[in-house]
Scaffold this active site. Structure first.
Site, short mmCIF file in Angstrom:
data_model
loop_
_atom_site.label_atom_id
_atom_site.label_comp_id
_atom_site.label_asym_id
_atom_site.label_seq_id
_atom_site.Cartn_x
_atom_site.Cartn_y
_atom_site.Cartn_z
N SER A 176 8.89 36.32 53.05
CA SER A 176 10.11 37.02 53.46
C SER A 176 11.27 36.70 52.52
O SER A 176 12.03 37.58 52.13
CB SER A 176 10.50 36.60 54.88
N ARG A 232 2.54 53.26 59.09
CA ARG A 232 3.51 52.46 59.85
C ARG A 232 4.83 53.19 60.11
O ARG A 232 5.25 54.04 59.32
CB ARG A 232 3.74 51.13 59.11
N SER A 257 13.69 43.63 64.97
CA SER A 257 13.09 43.77 63.64
C SER A 257 14.05 43.27 62.57
O SER A 257 15.12 43.84 62.37
CB SER A 257 12.72 45.23 63.36
N ASP A 270 4.42 36.99 63.48
CA ASP A 270 3.39 36.87 62.44
C ASP A 270 2.38 35.76 62.73
O ASP A 270 1.30 35.72 62.12
CB ASP A 270 4.05 36.61 61.07
N LYS A 303 1.71 46.66 63.01
CA LYS A 303 1.76 45.84 61.80
C LYS A 303 0.75 46.41 60.78
O LYS A 303 0.37 47.55 60.89
CB LYS A 303 1.47 44.37 62.15
N ARG A 306 -3.47 38.78 57.80
CA ARG A 306 -3.33 37.75 58.85
C ARG A 306 -4.56 37.72 59.77
O ARG A 306 -4.87 36.68 60.34
CB ARG A 306 -2.03 37.96 59.63
#
Ligand code: S3P
Length: 433
Positions: free
Chosen positions: A27, A126, A169, A319, A346, A392
């Site tokens: 990030s 998305r 978000s 996450d 996601k 992930r």
């Protein structure tokens, strides 16, 4: 970056032990790449993320006129355009990265020219309406393809706005702040759940003034950014896989040096502590306003207890939820997750894939629209895991595999490189067999 399809076989482990220094936070790396691309001067970063996603942000700012030098080993130099991006003749490819697409849209909404943003198959599914709406309200002309990418942005002189985000978000908040930086007037973003604040901290580090209250952030338009030099903290969301793995083995001992400990990212440490793990934090330091420190984890002797993650905590841990759910069967009382509908939009539908893969390993699990119930006290067996091309999911089930009976085959293992290319190598280093 092209990732060839691969599989990984994960054998059960006896213990987890060792010491890790992880690549830079994904990030933070995105924000540094994008802000440095717009700023005046040459920014220098060490320990920049090695993931494919932040590399998409670097490629995009390069296509927009910034100069990027990647010296390898996480050392990156970005010479920014000094406020004015150049329109790119070809589409800007955001790859698999929602962060790149949404945050870059915020920058481009205020820039002269027309820009087209594209992504891979997953990113193209998305939701993008969540940024089109506020950025259009500020004056940009943005068209989507049925709510998704490809996205075309015709930038405009923007007006400031006061906006309350409808879903928690950080990407939406950031897109509005980056547009607000270039708008006329004071832009305020309000959020009911405080999401990760790396954009606020990075804006300040690059010289912009922002004001914060408990539930809002405001930025005055027309501010200029100046280049910085910074070390990117190790990625807590990557550490999460190893923290959870270590928490499963009584006798484990794992140390992380230079780990990012920004409070808006560190809730997993609280949850693991509540589950009974012993977490020690030492050597806290402030780097470009981001906290960095050394973390030690040891598992409890009698196993992890159980937890419910819901409300604000679910948003802050978004996450880390796949790996928490994946270790749920090995806890005593299970892991219950609610208020996490965002998991469905996601890189994959993460609720569906966690449920499917836990069942493949023989676990009992109950699916809900906004979460799942994973009862504790279960024994799992090795299985074939469908990662769905989601980094992930591939890593979460590699952790579940460490305590299963027999070997587990992770399909689409190459996806780990989206955020953490070193994952499987480091797992081999710390997993004792
Ligand atoms: C991110 C915010 C989160 C997170 C993503 C990275 C960021 O997404 O899931 O991996 O860097 O701001 P949302 O903002 O869409 O919740």
């Amino acid at each position: 970056m092209h990732l060839s399809v691969s599989e990984q076989t994960i054998a059960p482990a006896r213990n987890i032990e060792g010491s890790l220094r992880l690549p830079g936070d994904k990030s933070i790396s995105h924000r540094y790449a994008l802000l440095a691309g717009l700023a005046e001067g040459t920014s220098r970063f060490t320990n920049f993320s090695t993931g494919a996603d932040p590399s998409s942000s670097l490629t995009c700012v390069q296509a927009l006129g910034a100069k990027v030098v990647n010296n390898g080993d996480g050392n990156i130099e970005v010479t920014g355009v000094g406020g004015q991006f150049q329109p790119s003749s070809s589409p800007l490819d955001c790859g698999n990265s929602g962060s790149t697409m949404r945050m870059l849209a915020g920058f481009l909404a205020a820039q002269q020219g027309e820009f087209t943003l594209i992504g891979d198959e997953s990113l193209t599914r998305r939701p993008m309406e969540r940024i089109r709406k506020p950025l259009s309200q500020m004056g940009a002309d943005i068209s989507l393809t049925e709510g998704h990418a490809p996205m075309t942005i015709r930038g405009a002189a923007l007006n400031a706005m006061d906006y309350t985000t409808p879903v928690p978000s950080a990407q939406v908040k950031s897109a509005i702040l980056f547009a607000g930086l270039q708008a006329s007037g004071l832009t305020t973003v309000r959020e009911s759940v405080r999401t990760r604040d790396h954009s606020e901290l990075a804006l300040r580090a690059f010289g912009a003034e922002i004001d914060r209250t408990l539930d809002s952030v405001s930025i005055q338009g027309g501010q200029k950014l100046s280049a910085i030099e910074a070390k990117v903290p190790g990625d807590m969301s990557s550490a999460a896989f190893f923290l959870c793995a270590a928490a499963l083995f009584p006798g484990s001992n794992l140390i992380f040096d230079d780990l990012g400990l920004n409070p808006s990212r560190a809730s997993l440490l609280d949850v693991l502590t509540a589950l009974g793990a012993h977490i020690g934090v030492i050597n806290l330091e402030d780097k470009a306003s981001e906290l960095i420190g050394t973390v030690q984890v040891n598992a409890p002797q009698n196993g992890l207890t159980g937890a419910t993650v819901s409300g604000a905590l679910a948003a802050q841990l978004i996450d880390e939820l796949p790996v928490l759910a994946a270790i749920g069967p090995y806890t005593q009382n299970g892991i219950r997750i609610r208020d996490a509908r965002e998991l469905r939009v996601k890189e994959s539908d993460r609720i569906e894939l966690v449920v499917k893969n836990l069942r493949a390993m023989g676990a009992e699990v109950k699916e809900f629209e906004d979460g799942l119930d994973v009862p504790g006290g279960q024994t799992l067996h090795g299985a074939e895991i469908d990662s769905g091309g989601d980094h992930r999911i591939a890593m979460a089930f590699s952790v579940a595999a460490l305590r299963a009976e027999g070997e587990t085959l992770i399909r689409g293992a190459e996806s780990a490189a989206i955020s953490f290319p070193e994952f499987f190598d480091l797992l081999d280093v710390v997993a004792q067999r």
